[in-house]
Scaffold this motif. Structure first.
Motif: not given
Length: 393
Positions: A311, A313, A316-318, A320-321, A324, A330, A333, A387, A390
């Motif tokens: 968990r 973000p 994971i979010d970076v 996933a972005a 995409e 998209r 997960l 990454w 961020t």
């Protein structure tokens, strides 16, 4: 020294790696090739060899680029499973053949292609002067497809003892079911293996009253373990599943009732269970089914591996972005599938998995689409930039 493939070309790097016959535990020159490419990209590498009784010695690679700042690890393995009957392959599994838009060979997707894509991504960033500030490490083992004793667990301990600390990790296993961009693995189910043995009394098949056949009793216990689902899963994980992989009595004779019968099984379990609670449930089921009429024993193989869920973000979010942006998909997960070396890395930093399409892994004619190697390289390239941006905030 052998000429290196172009450092920004994932197909050329993957092809060179496939030509190294690194069937576990043999290295076949694969780690030396990865180290040489990494060093040409500014990494400093070491190749520790780890040993343990009754297991083959295994060579590993740890290479780091950068001395300060956020620390991202790319983890993977160069060892591959045996090719099986080579005569059944369309192309020699270690020739690195390119045909019909694909690169063919053992390890093409599991996972030399993933390593090649990551190296090429770094190569392009270095080439273009866009490599982010920070630390990037390669944690590459030759013992993922084997016993997994002298590989990633010991390599992690070795690195930590030298003061390395990691902020996040990506494992380049093939995670996509159909196409690049389908899925990111953000967790894995645990794994527990065991053997149920039923003991009877050996005798002549013509005189069953003088013997005690363990086979029907084992069948009863097999049914007790498998007939009722362990669970129905949850919003994080699919259902746990128990599968018997072998039923054996070791009896070549037609006229002998055997003394022992054993069944070997594996459970892939979600976070509803721990290894301890799962073992307790299995023993309870066996006890109920056996009653006082069956002499049985359950031996659970050690170590077991627990489930985990990442968990984070910022990781994971970076990723996933990046997926995409490059693919237009998209990603889901996912926590499905088997185990990987992420189960060791999770104890040290957040970890996810993303790699190639896994449809041909471990099969005859394993292969990867050349276009997929390019897509994965571009995903890794975008992820590396995102990454570190961020992490630096």
């Amino acid at each position: 020294m052998t000429m290196l493939p172009p450092l920004d070309d994932p197909v050329a790097i993957a092809r060179a790696l496939l030509m190294c016959p690194s069937v576990t535990p043999a290295d076949g020159g694969a780690l030396a090739l990865v180290e040489a490419i990494a060093e040409a990209l500014g990494f400093a590498g070491e190749r520790p060899v780890f040993t343990a009784p009754d297991t083959p010695d295994v060579e590993n690679l740890f290479a780091r680029r950068g001395d300060s700042g956020p620390h991202l690890v790319f983890a993977g393995h160069t060892d591959v499973v045996p090719p099986g009957d080579v005569a059944r392959w369309r192309h020699d599994p270690f020739a690195g053949a390119i045909d019909d838009g694909h690169l063919w060979g053992r390890g093409a997707v599991d996972m030399k292609g993933g390593i090649a894509a990551f190296l090429a991504a770094v190569g392009r960033l270095v080439r273009d002067g866009r490599m982010p500030e920070g630390r990037v490490s390669l944690l590459i083992t030759g013992d993922e497809e084997g016993p997994s004793i002298n590989g990633t667990p010991k390599l992690l301990a070795w690195a930590l003892a030298r003061g390395e600390r990691f902020d996040a990790a990506v494992v380049g296993e093939p995670t996509n079911p159909e196409a690049i961009g389908d899925a990111i693995k953000v967790g894995r189910r645990g794994s527990l293996s065991g053997t149920v043995t039923v003991t009877g009394q050996q005798g002549h098949v013509a005189y069953p009253d003088l013997a005690d056949n363990p086979i029907p009793k084992l069948v009863r216990l097999v049914a007790a373990l498998g007939d009722e689902p362990l669970d129905t899963g949850n919003d994080r994980f699919p259902p746990s599943n128990l599968e018997f992989v072998s039923l054996d009595v070791g009896n070549p004779a037609w006229n002998v009732i055997p003394r022992d019968a054993r069944g070997r099984f594996n459970v892939r379990f979600n976070d509803i269970w721990t290894p301890a609670t799962l073992e307790a449930e299995l023993r309870a089921r066996l006890t109920r089914a056996a009653g006082n009429a069956v002499d049985w024993e359950l031996v659970v193989e050690r170590p077991t591996s627990d489930s985990f869920l990442t968990r984070d973000p910022g990781l994971i979010d970076v990723l996933a972005a990046a997926v995409e942006t490059v693919t237009g998909r998209r990603p889901t997960l996912s926590t499905s599938g088997g185990t990987s070396d992420a189960r060791y890395i999770k104890d040290h930093c957040p970890v996810v998995e993303f790699g190639l399409v896994g449809q041909t892994m471990h099969k005859i004619d394993e292969r990867v689409a050349v276009a997929d190697l390019e897509l994965l390289t571009r995903v890794y390239e975008a992820f590396l930039v995102g990454w570190f941006e961020t992490a630096a905030r």
